[in-house]
Design a protein around this motif. Sequence first.
Motif, short mmCIF file in Angstrom:
data_model
loop_
_atom_site.label_atom_id
_atom_site.label_comp_id
_atom_site.label_asym_id
_atom_site.label_seq_id
_atom_site.Cartn_x
_atom_site.Cartn_y
_atom_site.Cartn_z
N VAL A 183 -2.60 10.85 -0.69
CA VAL A 183 -2.23 9.49 -1.10
C VAL A 183 -1.41 9.54 -2.38
O VAL A 183 -0.39 8.84 -2.51
N ARG A 184 -1.81 10.38 -3.32
CA ARG A 184 -1.07 10.53 -4.58
C ARG A 184 0.37 10.99 -4.28
O ARG A 184 1.33 10.49 -4.85
N GLN A 185 0.51 11.91 -3.35
CA GLN A 185 1.85 12.39 -2.96
C GLN A 185 2.65 11.28 -2.29
O GLN A 185 3.86 11.15 -2.53
N LEU A 186 2.01 10.48 -1.46
CA LEU A 186 2.70 9.36 -0.80
C LEU A 186 3.15 8.31 -1.82
O LEU A 186 4.26 7.77 -1.72
N LEU A 187 2.28 8.03 -2.79
CA LEU A 187 2.65 7.08 -3.84
C LEU A 187 3.89 7.57 -4.59
O LEU A 187 4.84 6.82 -4.82
N LYS A 188 3.89 8.85 -4.92
CA LYS A 188 5.02 9.43 -5.64
C LYS A 188 6.28 9.42 -4.76
O LYS A 188 7.37 9.07 -5.21
N LEU B 114 -4.27 -1.60 -4.92
CA LEU B 114 -5.18 -0.67 -4.26
C LEU B 114 -5.25 0.64 -5.04
O LEU B 114 -4.25 1.14 -5.54
N ARG B 115 -6.44 1.19 -5.10
CA ARG B 115 -6.63 2.49 -5.75
C ARG B 115 -6.50 3.59 -4.70
O ARG B 115 -6.59 3.33 -3.50
N GLN B 116 -6.29 4.80 -5.16
CA GLN B 116 -6.08 5.92 -4.24
C GLN B 116 -7.19 6.08 -3.20
O GLN B 116 -6.89 6.21 -2.00
N PRO B 117 -8.48 6.04 -3.59
CA PRO B 117 -9.53 6.19 -2.57
C PRO B 117 -9.49 5.05 -1.53
O PRO B 117 -9.75 5.29 -0.35
N GLU B 118 -9.14 3.85 -1.98
CA GLU B 118 -9.07 2.72 -1.05
C GLU B 118 -7.94 2.92 -0.05
O GLU B 118 -8.10 2.65 1.14
N ILE B 119 -6.79 3.37 -0.54
CA ILE B 119 -5.66 3.63 0.36
C ILE B 119 -6.03 4.72 1.35
O ILE B 119 -5.75 4.61 2.55
N ALA B 120 -6.69 5.79 0.85
CA ALA B 120 -7.11 6.90 1.73
C ALA B 120 -8.06 6.39 2.82
O ALA B 120 -7.91 6.77 4.00
N ARG B 121 -9.02 5.54 2.46
CA ARG B 121 -9.96 4.99 3.46
C ARG B 121 -9.22 4.16 4.51
O ARG B 121 -9.50 4.26 5.70
N ARG B 122 -8.28 3.34 4.06
CA ARG B 122 -7.56 2.47 5.00
C ARG B 122 -6.66 3.28 5.93
O ARG B 122 -6.54 2.95 7.11
N ILE B 123 -6.01 4.33 5.41
CA ILE B 123 -5.18 5.17 6.28
C ILE B 123 -6.08 5.93 7.26
O ILE B 123 -5.78 6.03 8.44
#
Length: 129
Positions: free
Chosen positions: A51-56, A30-39
């Motif tokens: 999302v970038r912060q959550l991934l890190k 999943l890419r960042q925008p996709e994760i953001a949409r799903r959340i």
Amino acid sequence: MTPELSTTFLDVVREHTAGCPQHAIRWTHLRQPEIARRISATGTPVSCRIVRQLLKQHGFVRRQAQKKTSFKQHPERNPQFENITALKAAYLAAGQPVLSMDTKKKEMLGNFYRNGTLYTRRTFPEPLR
């Protein structure tokens, strides 16, 4: 960030995470925008920055996707299958059930290259050609 947001993030990427248990590598496609949409669809609007912060926070880093070339034929491959066939016949003759499961690591055929990157929790064991 709240624990609820972390839990939602992990729930979102769980179904889209794969890996290699032999090398303890896990990744999400999943890419960042996709994760953001799903959340955001769960009722908690987030941006790609969050999302970038959550991934890190959860140990995901960006890596180049890689695939392997196939290995040569193993000299003990045929005896393995002969042993399995003999065991299967013995179990069936004794009236025991026989289950077949493929637990081998998959072999890739040919040279593959996948353009793009993905987020993984560990580096790949070695660069592949």
